[in-house]
Design a protein around this motif. Sequence first.
Motif, PDB file in Angstrom:
ATOM      1  N   GLY A  12      77.887  38.927  70.501  1.00  0.00           N
ATOM      2  CA  GLY A  12      77.353  39.292  71.812  1.00  0.00           C
ATOM      3  C   GLY A  12      75.844  39.154  71.876  1.00  0.00           C
ATOM      4  O   GLY A  12      75.287  38.672  72.863  1.00  0.00           O
ATOM      5  N   ILE A  13      75.172  39.569  70.820  1.00  0.00           N
ATOM      6  CA  ILE A  13      73.716  39.443  70.775  1.00  0.00           C
ATOM      7  C   ILE A  13      73.314  37.973  70.755  1.00  0.00           C
ATOM      8  O   ILE A  13      72.359  37.570  71.438  1.00  0.00           O
ATOM      9  N   ALA A  14      74.031  37.153  70.007  1.00  0.00           N
ATOM     10  CA  ALA A  14      73.704  35.728  69.937  1.00  0.00           C
ATOM     11  C   ALA A  14      73.892  35.048  71.291  1.00  0.00           C
ATOM     12  O   ALA A  14      73.023  34.301  71.751  1.00  0.00           O
ATOM     13  N   VAL A  15      75.012  35.310  71.934  1.00  0.00           N
ATOM     14  CA  VAL A  15      75.273  34.686  73.236  1.00  0.00           C
ATOM     15  C   VAL A  15      74.312  35.212  74.297  1.00  0.00           C
ATOM     16  O   VAL A  15      73.736  34.454  75.077  1.00  0.00           O
ATOM     17  N   GLY A  16      74.110  36.530  74.321  1.00  0.00           N
ATOM     18  CA  GLY A  16      73.175  37.120  75.275  1.00  0.00           C
ATOM     19  C   GLY A  16      71.764  36.619  75.077  1.00  0.00           C
ATOM     20  O   GLY A  16      71.047  36.313  76.040  1.00  0.00           O
ATOM     21  N   GLY A  17      71.345  36.508  73.835  1.00  0.00           N
ATOM     22  CA  GLY A  17      70.017  35.972  73.545  1.00  0.00           C
ATOM     23  C   GLY A  17      69.870  34.526  73.989  1.00  0.00           C
ATOM     24  O   GLY A  17      68.824  34.126  74.506  1.00  0.00           O
ATOM     25  N   GLY A  18      70.924  33.747  73.806  1.00  0.00           N
ATOM     26  CA  GLY A  18      70.892  32.354  74.255  1.00  0.00           C
ATOM     27  C   GLY A  18      70.794  32.235  75.767  1.00  0.00           C
ATOM     28  O   GLY A  18      70.038  31.415  76.298  1.00  0.00           O
ATOM     29  N   VAL A  19      71.535  33.065  76.475  1.00  0.00           N
ATOM     30  CA  VAL A  19      71.497  33.031  77.944  1.00  0.00           C
ATOM     31  C   VAL A  19      70.120  33.462  78.451  1.00  0.00           C
ATOM     32  O   VAL A  19      69.539  32.822  79.335  1.00  0.00           O
ATOM     33  N   ILE A  20      69.583  34.517  77.877  1.00  0.00           N
ATOM     34  CA  ILE A  20      68.262  34.982  78.296  1.00  0.00           C
ATOM     35  C   ILE A  20      67.208  33.929  77.960  1.00  0.00           C
ATOM     36  O   ILE A  20      66.301  33.673  78.763  1.00  0.00           O
ATOM     37  N   ALA A  21      67.317  33.292  76.808  1.00  0.00           N
ATOM     38  CA  ALA A  21      66.371  32.228  76.453  1.00  0.00           C
ATOM     39  C   ALA A  21      66.457  31.075  77.451  1.00  0.00           C
ATOM     40  O   ALA A  21      65.431  30.508  77.851  1.00  0.00           O
ATOM     41  N   LEU A  22      67.665  30.742  77.877  1.00  0.00           N
ATOM     42  CA  LEU A  22      67.829  29.677  78.871  1.00  0.00           C
ATOM     43  C   LEU A  22      67.155  30.057  80.181  1.00  0.00           C
ATOM     44  O   LEU A  22      66.433  29.255  80.775  1.00  0.00           O
ATOM     45  N   PHE A  23      67.345  31.290  80.631  1.00  0.00           N
ATOM     46  CA  PHE A  23      66.710  31.729  81.878  1.00  0.00           C
ATOM     47  C   PHE A  23      65.189  31.767  81.751  1.00  0.00           C
ATOM     48  O   PHE A  23      64.468  31.467  82.694  1.00  0.00           O
ATOM     49  N   ILE A  24      64.685  32.140  80.572  1.00  0.00           N
ATOM     50  CA  ILE A  24      63.238  32.186  80.376  1.00  0.00           C
ATOM     51  C   ILE A  24      62.668  30.770  80.352  1.00  0.00           C
ATOM     52  O   ILE A  24      61.636  30.493  80.973  1.00  0.00           O
ATOM     53  N   VAL A  25      63.324  29.862  79.650  1.00  0.00           N
ATOM     54  CA  VAL A  25      62.845  28.478  79.582  1.00  0.00           C
ATOM     55  C   VAL A  25      62.875  27.833  80.963  1.00  0.00           C
ATOM     56  O   VAL A  25      61.957  27.094  81.339  1.00  0.00           O
ATOM     57  N   VAL A  50      70.799  41.508  85.181  1.00  0.00           N
ATOM     58  CA  VAL A  50      71.304  42.355  84.091  1.00  0.00           C
ATOM     59  C   VAL A  50      72.518  43.158  84.558  1.00  0.00           C
ATOM     60  O   VAL A  50      73.534  43.229  83.857  1.00  0.00           O
ATOM     61  N   ALA A  51      72.427  43.742  85.755  1.00  0.00           N
ATOM     62  CA  ALA A  51      73.555  44.538  86.269  1.00  0.00           C
ATOM     63  C   ALA A  51      74.785  43.662  86.502  1.00  0.00           C
ATOM     64  O   ALA A  51      75.908  44.080  86.184  1.00  0.00           O
ATOM     65  N   GLY A  52      74.589  42.478  87.034  1.00  0.00           N
ATOM     66  CA  GLY A  52      75.717  41.567  87.241  1.00  0.00           C
ATOM     67  C   GLY A  52      76.378  41.168  85.937  1.00  0.00           C
ATOM     68  O   GLY A  52      77.611  41.117  85.837  1.00  0.00           O
ATOM     69  N   SER A  53      75.571  40.906  84.924  1.00  0.00           N
ATOM     70  CA  SER A  53      76.125  40.565  83.609  1.00  0.00           C
ATOM     71  C   SER A  53      76.894  41.737  83.019  1.00  0.00           C
ATOM     72  O   SER A  53      77.986  41.567  82.468  1.00  0.00           O
ATOM     73  N   LEU A  54      76.329  42.930  83.151  1.00  0.00           N
ATOM     74  CA  LEU A  54      76.979  44.123  82.607  1.00  0.00           C
ATOM     75  C   LEU A  54      78.286  44.425  83.327  1.00  0.00           C
ATOM     76  O   LEU A  54      79.326  44.659  82.687  1.00  0.00           O
ATOM     77  N   VAL A  55      78.269  44.402  84.642  1.00  0.00           N
ATOM     78  CA  VAL A  55      79.484  44.679  85.415  1.00  0.00           C
ATOM     79  C   VAL A  55      80.545  43.611  85.148  1.00  0.00           C
ATOM     80  O   VAL A  55      81.726  43.926  84.961  1.00  0.00           O
ATOM     81  N   GLY A  56      80.134  42.348  85.104  1.00  0.00           N
ATOM     82  CA  GLY A  56      81.087  41.277  84.806  1.00  0.00           C
ATOM     83  C   GLY A  56      81.707  41.421  83.430  1.00  0.00           C
ATOM     84  O   GLY A  56      82.911  41.199  83.249  1.00  0.00           O
ATOM     85  N   THR A  57      80.899  41.812  82.457  1.00  0.00           N
ATOM     86  CA  THR A  57      81.412  42.013  81.106  1.00  0.00           C
ATOM     87  C   THR A  57      82.405  43.170  81.053  1.00  0.00           C
ATOM     88  O   THR A  57      83.462  43.065  80.433  1.00  0.00           O
ATOM     89  N   VAL A  58      82.078  44.277  81.716  1.00  0.00           N
ATOM     90  CA  VAL A  58      82.980  45.438  81.727  1.00  0.00           C
ATOM     91  C   VAL A  58      84.292  45.094  82.415  1.00  0.00           C
ATOM     92  O   VAL A  58      85.377  45.422  81.907  1.00  0.00           O
ATOM     93  N   PHE A  59      84.217  44.410  83.564  1.00  0.00           N
ATOM     94  CA  PHE A  59      85.446  44.033  84.268  1.00  0.00           C
ATOM     95  C   PHE A  59      86.299  43.086  83.427  1.00  0.00           C
ATOM     96  O   PHE A  59      87.521  43.196  83.403  1.00  0.00           O
ATOM     97  N   ASP A  60      85.648  42.143  82.723  1.00  0.00           N
ATOM     98  CA  ASP A  60      86.394  41.203  81.892  1.00  0.00           C
ATOM     99  C   ASP A  60      86.953  41.887  80.652  1.00  0.00           C
ATOM    100  O   ASP A  60      88.086  41.639  80.257  1.00  0.00           O
ATOM    101  N   PHE A  61      86.181  42.751  80.055  1.00  0.00           N
ATOM    102  CA  PHE A  61      86.595  43.412  78.813  1.00  0.00           C
ATOM    103  C   PHE A  61      87.801  44.303  79.028  1.00  0.00           C
ATOM    104  O   PHE A  61      88.735  44.311  78.230  1.00  0.00           O
ATOM    105  N   TRP A  62      87.807  45.086  80.103  1.00  0.00           N
ATOM    106  CA  TRP A  62      88.913  46.000  80.351  1.00  0.00           C
ATOM    107  C   TRP A  62      89.929  45.436  81.333  1.00  0.00           C
ATOM    108  O   TRP A  62      90.827  46.136  81.754  1.00  0.00           O
ATOM    109  N   ASN A  63      89.782  44.191  81.704  1.00  0.00           N
ATOM    110  CA  ASN A  63      90.724  43.483  82.586  1.00  0.00           C
ATOM    111  C   ASN A  63      90.909  44.231  83.910  1.00  0.00           C
ATOM    112  O   ASN A  63      92.021  44.395  84.399  1.00  0.00           O
TER     113      ASN A  63
END
Length: 135
Positions: A12-25, A50-63
Amino acid sequence: MLVQILLGIAGGIAVGGGVIALFIVLDMIPRLAQLTRSYHRVHWYEGAMVAGSLVGTVFDFWNWKLSLGPWSGLVVGLFHGVFIGLLAAALTEVLNVLPILAKRLKMIRFLFGLLMAMVTGKVAGSLFDWFVYRK
């Protein structure tokens, strides 16, 4: 069990870091603030991502499912389209893909037509995928 938890957190940290790096670049949020002349709301844009990512992750994780009616798909699709459009525009702008492609193909005079052809192809492909392929 502990190894699985650690691997999940590390992934999760690796993927999240990659996405944030993409948005920063790509400078998506500052560019959005520049285009809309709303520099004073940059923190709102960042919080929304950040909120959209968090809500999307929670909805996907718990189906979890959310049924808001038939028109909600139109609104959600519109927001997804705006986001993907911003992402594609930022990526194209950073990489200068279109000017380089037009220069290499000796099509500088036809740059607008090339852009419209790419947009039309993307829209046609998306519509085909949505209405034909997914049935």
